[in-house]
Design a protein around this motif. Structure first.
Motif, mmCIF file in Angstrom:
data_model
loop_
_atom_site.group_PDB
_atom_site.id
_atom_site.type_symbol
_atom_site.label_atom_id
_atom_site.label_comp_id
_atom_site.label_asym_id
_atom_site.label_seq_id
_atom_site.Cartn_x
_atom_site.Cartn_y
_atom_site.Cartn_z
ATOM 1 N N VAL A 2 43.169 55.786 -31.559
ATOM 2 C CA VAL A 2 44.079 55.090 -30.661
ATOM 3 C C VAL A 2 45.330 54.726 -31.428
ATOM 4 N N GLN A 3 46.473 54.891 -30.791
ATOM 5 C CA GLN A 3 47.746 54.482 -31.376
ATOM 6 C C GLN A 3 48.309 53.340 -30.546
ATOM 7 N N ALA A 23 52.079 49.496 -26.109
ATOM 8 C CA ALA A 23 51.577 50.650 -25.377
ATOM 9 C C ALA A 23 50.502 51.338 -26.197
ATOM 10 N N ALA A 24 49.371 51.576 -25.565
ATOM 11 C CA ALA A 24 48.255 52.246 -26.234
ATOM 12 C C ALA A 24 48.149 53.681 -25.752
ATOM 13 N N SER A 25 47.811 54.555 -26.669
ATOM 14 C CA SER A 25 47.579 55.960 -26.314
ATOM 15 C C SER A 25 46.443 56.499 -27.154
ATOM 16 N N GLY A 26 45.869 57.598 -26.683
ATOM 17 C CA GLY A 26 44.762 58.193 -27.412
ATOM 18 C C GLY A 26 43.467 58.064 -26.627
ATOM 19 N N SER A 27 42.362 58.001 -27.353
ATOM 20 C CA SER A 27 41.037 58.000 -26.752
ATOM 21 C C SER A 27 40.630 56.571 -26.384
ATOM 22 N N LYS A 75 48.977 51.921 -17.378
ATOM 23 C CA LYS A 75 49.798 52.337 -18.528
ATOM 24 C C LYS A 75 49.095 52.058 -19.848
ATOM 25 N N LYS A 76 47.915 51.437 -19.799
ATOM 26 C CA LYS A 76 47.208 51.025 -21.018
ATOM 27 C C LYS A 76 48.169 50.213 -21.893
ATOM 28 N N ALA A 77 48.792 49.244 -21.283
ATOM 29 C CA ALA A 77 49.788 48.434 -21.985
ATOM 30 C C ALA A 77 49.485 46.955 -21.796
#
Length: 118
Positions: A2-3, A23-27, A75-77
């Protein structure tokens, strides 16, 4: 993996406001907790506020009534609205995520500086 990418820090006068974003991204799967921590020079990193994927949140006593954590699940934010800022709020603010059945996976952002002048 995760970033986490934070934004929104800066310099503000006492009594002013800032809004931090992460903001989160990834798995990202299942239940998770996202949080804001802060660390001032010479101090330990401390929890400011956290919110889970069900929307349940809490805030440190030192910021209750002034800071509000919120989220955008799509947005996983997460966000941290900071009002009535004080010089003692000056710190590097870090975004954090924990996920996994035992919350065993933990990730940190790079941090964003918040400076409150008196």
């Amino acid at each position: 993996q995760v970033q986490l990418v934070e934004s929104g820090g800066g310099l503000v006068q006492a009594g002013g406001s800032l809004r931090l974003s992460c903001a989160a991204s990834g798995s990202i799967r299942g239940f998770y907790i996202m949080a804001w921590y802060r660390q001032a020079p010479g101090n330990q990193r401390e929890l400011v506020a956290r919110i889970n994927s069900n929307g349940v949140s809490d805030h440190a006593d030192s910021v209750k009534g002034r800071f509000t954590i919120s989220r955008d699940n799509a947005k996983k934010a997460i966000y941290l609205q900071m009002n009535s800022l004080k010089p003692e709020d000056t710190a590097v603010y870090y975004c954090n995520m924990q996920q996994g059945l035992r919350l065993q996976y933990e990730y940190w952002g790079q941090g964003t500086q918040v400076t409150v002048s008196s």
